[in-house]
Design an enzyme around this catalytic site. Structure first.
Site, PDB file in Angstrom:
ATOM      1  N   CYS A   2       0.453   7.822  12.716  1.00 54.22           N
ATOM      2  CA  CYS A   2       0.467   9.108  13.398  1.00 54.22           C
ATOM      3  C   CYS A   2       0.677  10.236  12.388  1.00 54.22           C
ATOM      4  CB  CYS A   2       1.620   9.149  14.388  1.00 54.22           C
ATOM      5  SG  CYS A   2       1.645   7.738  15.480  1.00 54.22           S
ATOM      6  N   ARG A  27      -5.177   9.799   9.640  1.00 52.73           N
ATOM      7  CA  ARG A  27      -4.012   8.908   9.710  1.00 52.73           C
ATOM      8  C   ARG A  27      -3.932   8.154  11.043  1.00 52.73           C
ATOM      9  NH1 ARG A  27       0.369  10.203   6.336  1.00 52.73           N
ATOM     10  NH2 ARG A  27       1.788   9.585   7.986  1.00 52.73           N
ATOM     11  N   TRP A  75      -1.553   7.146  16.842  1.00 48.87           N
ATOM     12  CA  TRP A  75      -2.207   5.855  16.630  1.00 48.87           C
ATOM     13  C   TRP A  75      -1.263   4.868  17.289  1.00 48.87           C
ATOM     14  CZ3 TRP A  75      -1.287   1.285  13.707  1.00 48.87           C
ATOM     15  CH2 TRP A  75      -2.426   0.513  13.436  1.00 48.87           C
ATOM     16  N   ASN A 101       6.546   9.905  13.931  1.00 50.44           N
ATOM     17  CA  ASN A 101       5.718   8.891  13.285  1.00 50.44           C
ATOM     18  C   ASN A 101       6.634   7.749  12.863  1.00 50.44           C
ATOM     19  OD1 ASN A 101       3.759   7.476  11.767  1.00 50.44           O
ATOM     20  ND2 ASN A 101       4.386   8.566   9.914  1.00 50.44           N
ATOM     21  N   GLY A 102       6.267   6.512  13.196  1.00 51.36           N
ATOM     22  CA  GLY A 102       7.097   5.366  12.807  1.00 51.36           C
ATOM     23  C   GLY A 102       7.424   4.521  14.016  1.00 51.36           C
ATOM     24  N   GLU A 466     -13.641  -7.725  -0.808  1.00 54.73           N
ATOM     25  CA  GLU A 466     -13.654  -6.276  -0.572  1.00 54.73           C
ATOM     26  C   GLU A 466     -14.946  -5.850   0.139  1.00 54.73           C
ATOM     27  OE1 GLU A 466     -11.550  -3.993  -0.619  1.00 54.73           O
ATOM     28  OE2 GLU A 466     -12.672  -2.123  -0.773  1.00 54.73           O
ATOM     29  N   LYS A 470     -15.254  -4.032   3.818  1.00 57.90           N
ATOM     30  CA  LYS A 470     -16.002  -2.793   4.113  1.00 57.90           C
ATOM     31  C   LYS A 470     -16.925  -3.011   5.303  1.00 57.90           C
ATOM     32  CE  LYS A 470     -13.855  -1.306   2.011  1.00 57.90           C
ATOM     33  NZ  LYS A 470     -12.706  -0.543   1.841  1.00 57.90           N
ATOM     34  N   GLU A 473     -14.769  -3.225   8.567  1.00 55.20           N
ATOM     35  CA  GLU A 473     -14.107  -2.010   9.050  1.00 55.20           C
ATOM     36  C   GLU A 473     -15.084  -0.865   9.299  1.00 55.20           C
ATOM     37  OE1 GLU A 473     -10.922  -0.774   6.370  1.00 55.20           O
ATOM     38  OE2 GLU A 473     -12.159  -1.138   4.622  1.00 55.20           O
ATOM     39  N   HIS A 489     -16.448 -27.053   1.426  1.00 56.49           N
ATOM     40  CA  HIS A 489     -15.232 -27.494   2.144  1.00 56.49           C
ATOM     41  C   HIS A 489     -15.141 -26.880   3.536  1.00 56.49           C
ATOM     42  CE1 HIS A 489     -14.009 -29.428  -1.497  1.00 56.49           C
ATOM     43  NE2 HIS A 489     -14.030 -28.291  -2.171  1.00 56.49           N
ATOM     44  N   LYS A 585      -5.714   5.175   8.153  1.00 57.21           N
ATOM     45  CA  LYS A 585      -5.771   5.245   6.688  1.00 57.21           C
ATOM     46  C   LYS A 585      -4.459   4.789   6.077  1.00 57.21           C
ATOM     47  CE  LYS A 585      -7.592   6.699   2.793  1.00 57.21           C
ATOM     48  NZ  LYS A 585      -8.593   5.731   2.319  1.00 57.21           N
TER      49      LYS A 585
HETATM   50  C1  G6P Z   1      -5.155   0.665   5.472  1.00 51.92           C
HETATM   51  C2  G6P Z   1      -6.506   1.238   5.107  1.00 51.92           C
HETATM   52  C3  G6P Z   1      -7.143   0.420   3.982  1.00 51.92           C
HETATM   53  C4  G6P Z   1      -6.193   0.334   2.792  1.00 51.92           C
HETATM   54  C5  G6P Z   1      -4.841  -0.215   3.209  1.00 51.92           C
HETATM   55  C6  G6P Z   1      -3.819  -0.104   2.094  1.00 51.92           C
HETATM   56  O1  G6P Z   1      -5.316  -0.559   6.092  1.00 51.92           O
HETATM   57  O2  G6P Z   1      -7.355   1.257   6.228  1.00 51.92           O
HETATM   58  O3  G6P Z   1      -8.348   1.036   3.570  1.00 51.92           O
HETATM   59  O4  G6P Z   1      -6.769  -0.462   1.803  1.00 51.92           O
HETATM   60  O5  G6P Z   1      -4.321   0.528   4.318  1.00 51.92           O
HETATM   61  O6  G6P Z   1      -3.553   1.250   1.865  1.00 51.92           O
HETATM   62  P1  G6P Z   1      -2.925   1.804   0.552  1.00 51.92           P
HETATM   63  O7  G6P Z   1      -2.758   3.266   0.795  1.00 51.92           O
HETATM   64  O8  G6P Z   1      -1.608   1.106   0.373  1.00 51.92           O
HETATM   65  O9  G6P Z   1      -3.843   1.489  -0.576  1.00 51.92           O
END
Ligand code: G6P
Length: 590
Positions: A2, A27, A75, A101-102, A466, A470, A473, A489, A585
């Site tokens: 949030c 966020r 959120w 937030n939290g 990675e 991508k 998400e 396996h 984020k």
């Molecule tokens: C969230 C984001 C990811 C990111 C992760 C870690 O899940 O959606 O894109 O990699 O947090 O975030 P940080 O700020 O610790 O790299």
């Protein structure tokens, strides 16, 4: 997670509240709300489900009157996505409203007690207990500082909150969640992110854990700790250019940030000599190094660990931040934790470093946000200086982290990588120039595909993970990164003519083994997209990567086509690549 914002000004605050919420929307964004104080000292609340722009068009948030106000984008963690659960939350008599937030872990027993005392709750959120606790204690002595002290001393969990009182005072407090005060000539801000006020002022006070601030017209900002003792916090000038937080000529932040990698991989390697030396010395003198992070930053941790062990002949162990608490046995006095995080606010990462510090380890961090909690609590912290990354999915921060890690390991190993930022930037530009052909490839290959697999070996395996992240998400397509040797396996059972398989296959020491993995999946009918610098008939399509002198550097370029592919796949699937559903984020809850 949030976002929270509070503003006290000589001007009407609602337009600035809406503007700030839009800038922090990355966020979290399932619902939005604003409360302002009208000139006759009445608190009005407008809130609704949707993005800031949608709720604003519907409820005219920006048209609310008043010179003091608070706002929130939510959120959801506790309680569904409904108008009632959206913040701000008022107390019973509407004299106090709160944004938070939290997570308040003990909200249920607190709620039961407050209900017994006659408080009426209107939402299912944990946040609402804060409004009622403040009301309870404010009613006793009409003293905001004591009401705040009593309230925070009852709360368990992690939080940053801002409360608005009907007498025109804002008060706020933080515990393990970021909270920053912005100060300009005639206005004060309290926000979870500098982006909440950076468009108005670059003067900021970063509150420490267990700080509370009371902001009113008469006294300005006064900061005390949770015991009510005054504390002094200095004003910092925040450096980021706001222009960086705009989309420019691009359709989305994500594609803009993908293209920014041409320069951000270079920016990451310009470091203060004194700091980078201290960073490298700590790695050299450590007996073992645990590398931790979440999401994409965890994938960087995997690459750093593989490279570090190989180049420095030292034990580097990657540990997912969320798993850290269960894997702490190897921590001893001479252990170094290298924590990697774009935001520097990810709760799992902060908790890992806290536990490690308590166990006697030294903390190094690589962050993007230099003013973040992780940067400020680490023994030595380096920033990748990528500028604001707004797209929820990490792109430029991922390559920025890798670039800085390469530069560090190159330096410690006496140049064994031969890392040259100009050369890498040039190779990345060459990959970006394939934008249109990758977009065409998405259109040709993907219309009916439900499952994507990405195969990698050695340092290419984290890139397979990675790339899969991508695709999941951004485009909401099932995708899996697989260490190619593991195909036999299990995953081979999934391969058929409906699968699309990326093989990460530059001509390094993994090349021939990877080619045989490609044959195994081809034999089951899967379509193969090769990411390679050597053409081969086995590929149904090939994305050509440039030849790189040192094999170890391939990850930095092979991730680019996967980012582009995911972006165009998102557009094809009508997904908003900047704001994937259900994700945020900065994940500041555990
Ligand atoms: C969230 C984001 C990811 C990111 C992760 C870690 O899940 O959606 O894109 O990699 O947090 O975030 P940080 O700020 O610790 O790299």
């Amino acid at each position: 997670m949030c976002s929270i914002i509070g503003i006290l000004s000589k001007d009407i605050v609602a337009p600035a509240l809406v503007d700030s919420l839009k800038r922090m929307e990355y966020r979290g964004y399932d619902s939005v709300g604003i409360a302002t104080l009208s000139t006759d000292n009445r608190i009005s609340v407008r809130k609704g489900v949707g993005k800031v722009g949608q709720v604003n068009s519907l409820l005219n948030l920006a048209g609310m009157e008043g010179f003091v106000g608070i706002g929130h984008t939510r959120w959801a963690t506790h309680g569904g996505v409904t108008e009632y659960n959206a913040h701000p939350h008022p107390c019973c008599n509407n004299n106090i409203a709160v944004v938070h937030n939290g997570i308040i872990e003990n909200y249920l027993p607190l709620k039961e007690e407050l209900v017994k005392k006659g408080h009426i709750f209107r939402s299912e959120t944990d946040t609402e207990v804060i409004a009622h606790l403040l009301e309870e204690y404010y009613n006793i002595g009409r003293d905001i500082k004591h009401a705040m002290m009593e309230t925070v001393n009852h709360l368990e969990g992690s939080y940053a909150f801002v409360a608005m009182f009907a007498n025109g005072t804002l008060s706020c407090a933080r515990l393990d969640e970021p909270l920053i005060i912005g100060i300009s000539d005639n206005t004060y801000y309290a926000s979870s992110d500098v982006l909440g006020f950076l468009q108005y002022t670059d003067q900021a006070i970063f509150l420490d854990n267990r700080d509370m601030a009371i902001i009113d017209r008469a006294g300005g900002v006064s900061i005390v700790n949770f015991s009510g003792e005054p504390v002094t916090r200095s004003i910092t000038k925040v450096a980021w250019e706001l222009a960086d937080a705009n989309k420019g000529e691009f359709a989305h932040y994500t594609i803009k940030e993908i293209f920014e990698q041409r320069t951000s991989v270079k920016a990451a390697t310009y470091q203060d000599e004194h700091k980078i030396r201290a960073f490298c010395d700590s790695i050299v003198s450590a007996s073992n190094i645990l590398v931790t992070g979440s999401g994409s930053s965890y994938h960087t941790s995997l690459i750093v660990s593989m490279m570090g062990s190989r180049l420095l002949k030292k034990r580097f162990e990657p540990v997912m931040a969320s798993e850290f608490q269960y894997n702490m046995d190897s921590i001893e006095k001479n252990t170094v934790i290298l924590a990697i995080s774009q935001s520097g606010e990810t709760a799992d990462v902060l908790s890992a470093t806290k536990l490690a510090r308590e166990a006697g380890a030294k903390i190094l961090s690589i962050v993007n946000v230099q003013t973040s909690s992780l940067a400020r609590t680490a023994d030595v912290s380096l920033s990748i200086k990528s500028g604001p990354e707004i797209g929820v999915a990490a792109t430029k921060s991922f390559t920025g982290q890798m670039s800085l890690a390469y530069a560090i390991l190159d330096r410690i190993s006496g140049g064994k990588i031969g890392f040259d930022r100009e050369v890498i930037s040039d190779k990345i530009s060459k990959m970006l120039a394939q934008q249109e052909s990758i977009e065409r490839l998405v259109n040709i290959t993907m219309p009916k595909v439900n499952d994507i697999y990405l195969l990698g070996r050695s340092i290419h395996f984290p890139i397979a993970l990675e790339g899969a992240l991508k695709m999941k998400e951004l485009a909401y397509v099932h995708a899996e990164g697989i260490a190619a040797g593991e195909l036999k396996h299990g995953p081979l059972a999934l391969m058929d003519k409906n699968a699309v398989v990326f093989v990460l296959n530059p001509d390094d020491r993994t090349y021939s083994d990877m080619l045989s993995s490609a044959h195994q999946v081809k034999a089951r009918g899967a379509k193969i997209i090769g990411i390679s610098n050597v053409p081969n008939d086995i590929y149904d399509a090939m994305i050509e990567i440039p030849k790189i002198d040192n094999d170890l550097l391939y990850p930095l370029v092979e991730i680019i086509p996967l980012q582009l592919f995911s972006y165009y796949l998102a557009l094809q699937n009508n997904a908003n690549p900047d704001f994937p559903r259900n994700l945020a984020k900065s994940v500041t809850v555990r």
